[in-house]
Design a protein around this motif. Sequence first.
Motif, mmCIF file in Angstrom:
data_model
loop_
_atom_site.group_PDB
_atom_site.id
_atom_site.type_symbol
_atom_site.label_atom_id
_atom_site.label_comp_id
_atom_site.label_asym_id
_atom_site.label_seq_id
_atom_site.Cartn_x
_atom_site.Cartn_y
_atom_site.Cartn_z
ATOM 1 N N VAL A 94 12.017 3.300 2.303
ATOM 2 C CA VAL A 94 12.421 1.959 1.895
ATOM 3 C C VAL A 94 12.717 1.112 3.129
ATOM 4 O O VAL A 94 13.423 1.558 4.040
ATOM 5 N N SER A 95 12.176 -0.115 3.175
ATOM 6 C CA SER A 95 12.363 -1.008 4.334
ATOM 7 C C SER A 95 12.015 -0.263 5.618
ATOM 8 O O SER A 95 12.746 -0.312 6.607
ATOM 9 N N SER A 96 10.884 0.398 5.608
ATOM 10 C CA SER A 96 10.558 1.358 6.658
ATOM 11 C C SER A 96 10.283 0.723 8.014
ATOM 12 O O SER A 96 9.342 -0.063 8.184
ATOM 13 N N ASP A 97 11.091 1.097 9.005
ATOM 14 C CA ASP A 97 10.947 0.616 10.377
ATOM 15 C C ASP A 97 10.113 1.612 11.176
ATOM 16 O O ASP A 97 10.540 2.131 12.204
ATOM 17 N N ILE A 98 8.908 1.877 10.675
ATOM 18 C CA ILE A 98 7.969 2.773 11.355
ATOM 19 C C ILE A 98 6.758 1.963 11.791
ATOM 20 O O ILE A 98 6.242 1.129 11.043
ATOM 21 N N ASP A 99 6.293 2.210 12.991
ATOM 22 C CA ASP A 99 5.059 1.617 13.485
ATOM 23 C C ASP A 99 3.918 2.046 12.545
ATOM 24 O O ASP A 99 3.753 3.224 12.257
ATOM 25 N N ARG A 100 3.134 1.081 12.089
ATOM 26 C CA ARG A 100 2.045 1.412 11.157
ATOM 27 C C ARG A 100 1.047 2.395 11.767
ATOM 28 O O ARG A 100 0.530 3.281 11.072
ATOM 29 N N ASP A 101 0.767 2.252 13.060
ATOM 30 C CA ASP A 101 -0.185 3.164 13.704
ATOM 31 C C ASP A 101 0.385 4.576 13.801
ATOM 32 O O ASP A 101 -0.354 5.563 13.687
ATOM 33 N N GLY A 143 7.192 -1.108 6.638
ATOM 34 C CA GLY A 143 7.921 -1.730 5.552
ATOM 35 C C GLY A 143 7.683 -3.215 5.401
ATOM 36 O O GLY A 143 8.240 -3.832 4.489
ATOM 37 N N SER A 144 6.869 -3.816 6.286
ATOM 38 C CA SER A 144 6.433 -5.205 6.118
ATOM 39 C C SER A 144 5.113 -5.155 5.363
ATOM 40 O O SER A 144 4.089 -4.723 5.913
ATOM 41 N N THR A 145 5.132 -5.567 4.116
ATOM 42 C CA THR A 145 3.972 -5.389 3.253
ATOM 43 C C THR A 145 2.707 -5.948 3.888
ATOM 44 O O THR A 145 2.689 -7.066 4.406
ATOM 45 N N MET A 146 1.664 -5.175 3.838
ATOM 46 C CA MET A 146 0.392 -5.583 4.426
ATOM 47 C C MET A 146 -0.275 -6.660 3.581
ATOM 48 O O MET A 146 -0.305 -6.579 2.359
ATOM 49 N N THR A 147 -0.804 -7.665 4.257
ATOM 50 C CA THR A 147 -1.601 -8.660 3.559
ATOM 51 C C THR A 147 -2.978 -8.071 3.272
ATOM 52 O O THR A 147 -3.361 -7.032 3.831
ATOM 53 N N LEU A 155 -5.173 -4.861 5.355
ATOM 54 C CA LEU A 155 -5.488 -3.572 4.757
ATOM 55 C C LEU A 155 -6.848 -3.076 5.248
ATOM 56 O O LEU A 155 -7.861 -3.750 5.067
ATOM 57 N N THR A 156 -6.859 -1.913 5.848
ATOM 58 C CA THR A 156 -8.128 -1.338 6.297
ATOM 59 C C THR A 156 -8.835 -0.697 5.114
ATOM 60 O O THR A 156 -8.195 -0.299 4.124
ATOM 61 N N PRO A 157 -10.142 -0.569 5.164
ATOM 62 C CA PRO A 157 -10.861 0.118 4.084
ATOM 63 C C PRO A 157 -10.330 1.532 3.843
ATOM 64 O O PRO A 157 -10.263 1.991 2.699
ATOM 65 N N VAL A 182 2.907 -3.291 -11.742
ATOM 66 C CA VAL A 182 1.478 -3.530 -11.931
ATOM 67 C C VAL A 182 0.756 -3.206 -10.629
ATOM 68 O O VAL A 182 1.303 -3.355 -9.537
ATOM 69 N N ARG A 183 -0.503 -2.783 -10.756
ATOM 70 C CA ARG A 183 -1.294 -2.382 -9.596
ATOM 71 C C ARG A 183 -2.425 -3.391 -9.359
ATOM 72 O O ARG A 183 -3.157 -3.744 -10.284
ATOM 73 N N ASP A 184 -2.544 -3.835 -8.124
ATOM 74 C CA ASP A 184 -3.645 -4.717 -7.746
ATOM 75 C C ASP A 184 -4.921 -3.873 -7.686
ATOM 76 O O ASP A 184 -5.011 -2.949 -6.874
ATOM 77 N N PRO A 185 -5.919 -4.172 -8.519
ATOM 78 C CA PRO A 185 -7.122 -3.330 -8.553
ATOM 79 C C PRO A 185 -7.937 -3.366 -7.268
ATOM 80 O O PRO A 185 -8.713 -2.443 -7.006
ATOM 81 N N THR A 186 -7.775 -4.417 -6.460
ATOM 82 C CA THR A 186 -8.566 -4.522 -5.228
ATOM 83 C C THR A 186 -7.906 -3.829 -4.041
ATOM 84 O O THR A 186 -8.593 -3.389 -3.123
#
Length: 458
Positions: free
Chosen positions: A287-294, A335-339, A343-345, A404-408
């Motif tokens: 929750v509110s994760s302060d982790i580097d995405r990489d 924890g910063s939601t990706m736009t 989002l990578t494939p 709800v889930r975004d299908p894309t």
Amino acid sequence: MASNRHVGSLGLIFAMLLAVTGCASDPLMLKIVSAPEALIHGKLNAASDTKPISDLPGGGMLYATDRAPVGISESGFYGGARSQALRVGLAKLEVGDSDLTWEKAREISILKNQAANYPLRVTGVEEFGALDPRTPLTEDGVSDEAGVARARFAKEINERLDQSSQKDVFIYVHGYKVVFENPVLISSELWHFLGYEGAFIAFSWPSTPKSTAYFGDIDAAAGMARNLRELIEFVETSTKAERIHILGYSAGTRMVARAMEQISLINRGRETDPKRLGHKLENVMLVSSDIDRDVFAAYLADGILGSQRHLIIYGSQRDRALQVSSVVTGHKRLGSTMTSSELTPAFRRLLSNNKDRISYINVSNAEDITLDNGHGYFRSSPWVSGDILMKLAYRLPPEERGLVRDPTTGILSFPPDYLQRMSAIQSASFAALCSNKSITVPVAPNCKAKPLLTPPKK
């Protein structure tokens, strides 16, 4: 000139940290959390609701800490200094109004009244000793200190599990810049809202109540992960626990994720072994994760999804603390939601093809999401706290919790009609559970009560 610019940059960084995450006036206290609106009223243990908050089952909150004990001249029980020993024990609590019950506290928070006069406080600890994983438990008792601590801790956990319909152990791992008492107090709230089911352990790692200690704290969060891993192993092998759930918050998610990565590496070649390390891990929440995405991507490559049955990530685009962390570190946070463009494939495929193993939940539109700089939403937002507790208590999939889930993209979120969805879901579940007494659920509802989804009229 370059040196002056460097000093100026550091000064700006510290100013940003202080502005976004200023210390509380009294770090040893904690205001009572807002009641989760999405939970069914009466679902919790009614007998416990009428007792004083300080009267916890088992006499207090279980804790595990790798903080060093405070010195003679210091206040509190454990400080911010690191210790290689993992100490375990029982913490005693009290509330500002000694007669305040959880029933009254919930009424106060539902009505959005100020809870400043009802702070929780840790008043004492009973340390059992150091939890040495190399000391075996015996039927006829043990003589060495580590063995005594292990036996007592296992006994306390098992006594709580014996009183519970579900054999679940919950572990809360806090964020940066807090004292020992903070996770103990938050764990007591979470355990209460779970109806005192299972056993709850507050894991307190050596953070310090200073905004300028950020870099030292995040080092400690990752570096001390082995102690959390050993606590998991102890609960798996030495108690009656059937499932283990972990809730990690903010910088504490670094510790949780690192421990999961260590487990995945230890288990290489043993993925199908029913007794592998972590085989009882059910839900792991970041929750509110302060982790580097990489860095998180590297954990995925190491097989972190195989460390638990379900990994759940809560993120927000309105989390100001993580925005500052991204500036300070130069890297985007998990924890910063990706736009959609970020989002990578590969991550899209991960979310779409592993719905039963990983959930990424965007909480940006949840109620009260911007309170506390948008970072402490798992307590300030009744929608988010309710979703977390519903998952822990009932282990329901996201759609059955109103998401709800975004299908894309595969990302989950709270829809505008979230409360209406929850009302319909809960009414149906409430009727089904109360008409079929043979169904066993983690927290049984009070069938004489009605679901409460919105604050009552004043």
